[in-house]
Design an enzyme around this catalytic site. Structure first.
Site, PDB file in Angstrom:
ATOM      1  N   LYS A  47       0.845  -1.202   0.000  1.00 34.50           N
ATOM      2  CA  LYS A  47       0.000   0.000   0.000  1.00 34.50           C
ATOM      3  C   LYS A  47       0.879   1.251   0.000  1.00 34.50           C
ATOM      4  CE  LYS A  47      -0.242  -0.121   5.047  1.00 34.50           C
ATOM      5  NZ  LYS A  47      -1.043  -0.579   6.191  1.00 34.50           N
ATOM      6  N   TYR A 270      16.051  30.450   7.050  1.00 33.44           N
ATOM      7  CA  TYR A 270      15.026  31.246   7.728  1.00 33.44           C
ATOM      8  C   TYR A 270      15.369  31.493   9.196  1.00 33.44           C
ATOM      9  CZ  TYR A 270      11.881  30.887   3.760  1.00 33.44           C
ATOM     10  OH  TYR A 270      11.310  30.994   2.510  1.00 33.44           O
TER      11      TYR A 270
HETATM   12  C1  LIG Z   1      -0.373  -1.753   6.631  1.00 30.40           C
HETATM   13  C2  LIG Z   1      -1.001  -3.009   7.018  1.00 30.40           C
HETATM   14  C3  LIG Z   1      -0.229  -4.161   7.209  1.00 30.40           C
HETATM   15  C4  LIG Z   1       1.285  -4.153   7.148  1.00 30.40           C
HETATM   16  O1  LIG Z   1       1.780  -3.595   8.345  1.00 30.40           O
HETATM   17  P1  LIG Z   1       3.359  -3.470   8.581  1.00 30.40           P
HETATM   18  O2  LIG Z   1       3.493  -3.193  10.025  1.00 30.40           O
HETATM   19  O3  LIG Z   1       3.793  -2.327   7.728  1.00 30.40           O
HETATM   20  O4  LIG Z   1       3.951  -4.752   8.158  1.00 30.40           O
HETATM   21  C5  LIG Z   1      -0.879  -5.345   7.497  1.00 30.40           C
HETATM   22  N1  LIG Z   1      -2.216  -5.379   7.590  1.00 30.40           N
HETATM   23  C6  LIG Z   1      -2.998  -4.294   7.416  1.00 30.40           C
HETATM   24  C7  LIG Z   1      -4.466  -4.435   7.542  1.00 30.40           C
HETATM   25  C8  LIG Z   1      -2.419  -3.069   7.149  1.00 30.40           C
HETATM   26  O5  LIG Z   1      -3.176  -1.989   6.989  1.00 30.40           O
END
Ligand SMILES: *Cc1c(COP(=O)(O)O)cnc(C)c1O
Length: 376
Positions: A47, A270
């Site tokens: 994702k 800045y």
């Molecule tokens: C993002 C996510 C994962 C992966 O989590 P990590 O800690 O990055 O391995 C697994 N399951 C769901 C439902 C997620 O949203």
């Protein structure tokens, strides 16, 4: 494999623009480390564009290294992976733009459903046989179905399955302490998910593929593995549990695009938040907070040039940071490494997270669209 973008753009004056290079070999090594920790199937979660590393690049590397499944937030991301030639099962679980049930059915994309109204909205009467995972809340009050509503969801899923609209093939939960190595904190979720599994079996769904653990649970608590683990952060080298040495899967570089010499007492950036104390060389890197350099970094941040570290000085601007290279005067176009894999002279994403008081996830997912992407 070299990013095509790299070849299609000339490097004017020999300057290589800011680049995030994804390292598929590191993804493969991380997957092998995960594999050694579990007998369960492994879902590679890609994702947020593969945690900023490029969903396709990470997915291909993970699948070539033996990942059994892929996971994304929604069907559109999953479809893009299908278009890229990935054929392993894919699960999606949040659906920010709803669910295109037709695409899910045609592209064989599994859809997680966490409530009766989601089931009704996403998978209406007209849809045909979408593969569904029931997403049960195991202690987060987030996207899963709360236990008091399991019975209603299971009953509705039974009905939809009888109508041929869906096929329930999976059961999922998520661990609340995904970011810590605390097996005792996982017990309640494990018990909950087992209970949900028994309810599904009693409802005639057989033994669906059950999955609960993300990276931290995978690396630290075998009791959470069930039939499959879902690993995202770990693939790109981030171990939230801090118990393994995974391999950073990207390198962020930027050229020096402006250089000056400054006498002592020169305010930099800045508000003059930094003032030189000696004659020195300053270099400008064309990366700022719009590109994901955290503005929150304390004075400790540094970058690497030719094996040495040089501090980032003054405030992070929208488009640029200034580095103090002391007595070293580097020519225009010299490449600085902002972060890279552990074990080199360059900082890691973990260093940047520490400097900014955040987690490495926000560093890698925050790299902006102006930064060119390549694959090693
Ligand atoms: C993002 C996510 C994962 C992966 O989590 P990590 O800690 O990055 O391995 C697994 N399951 C769901 C439902 C997620 O949203």
């Amino acid at each position: 494999m070299t990013g095509t973008l790299a070849r299609s753009r000339p490097h004017l004056g020999g300057v290589v623009p800011p680049t995030l290079q994804t390292l598929p070999a590191a993804v493969a090594e991380n997957l092998a480390i995960v594999r050694r920790r579990t007998r369960a199937r492994v879902m590679a979660v890609v994702k947020a564009d593969g945690y900023g590393h490029g969903a396709r690049a990470v997915a291909h590397a993970a699948v070539e290294a033996g990942a059994d499944w892929l996971g994304t937030t929604d069907v559109a991301e999953a479809s893009a992976l299908r278009a890229a030639g990935l054929t392993v099962p894919i699960l999606t679980w949040l659906h920010p733009s709803g669910v295109d049930a037709e695409t899910a059915a045609v592209d064989r994309i599994d859809v997680a459903v966490g409530s009766v109204d989601e089931l009704e909205a996403w998978l209406p009467d007209a849809c045909r046989s979408v593969r569904v995972h029931l997403n049960m809340d195991t202690g987060m009050a987030r996207e899963g179905c709360p236990p008091p509503e399991w019975e209603a969801l299971i009953a509705r899923a039974q009905q939809a399955q009888r109508q041929g609209r869906i096929r329930v093939v999976g059961l999922m939960g998520h661990l609340p302490s995904a970011d810590r190595a605390r097996p005792e904190a996982n017990e309640a979720a494990v018990v909950q998910l087992r209970r949900a599994g028994r309810a599904l079996t009693a409802a005639g769904f057989g033994a669906p593929l059950t999955h609960l653990a993300a990276t931290s649970g995978t690396l630290t608590d075998p009791a959470t593995h069930f039939g499959m683990v879902r690993v995202g952060a770990g693939l790109v080298g981030i171990d939230p549990s801090g118990t393994t040495d995974l391999h950073g899967a990207s390198r962020l570089t930027a050229p020096i695009v402006h250089r000056t010499t400054a006498g002592p007492g020169t305010p930099v950036g800045y508000d003059g938040a930094f003032v030189t104390t000696r004659p020195t060389n300053l270099g400008v890197l064309p990366l700022g907070y719009a590109d994901g350099i955290p503005r929150e970094i304390a004075s400790a941040a540094s970058v690497e040039i030719r094996g040495r570290r040089y501090p980032v000085v003054g405030r992070v601007s929208m488009d640029q940071i200034v580095i103090d290279t002391g007595a070293d005067a580097f020519p225009l176009g010299t490449t600085a490494t902002v972060f890279g894999p552990r074990g080199g002279a360059a900082p890691t994403v973990h260093d940047w997270a520490r400097w900014a008081g955040t987690i490495p996830h926000t560093v890698v997912t925050g790299i902006g669209p102006r930064v060119r992407r390549t694959v090693a």
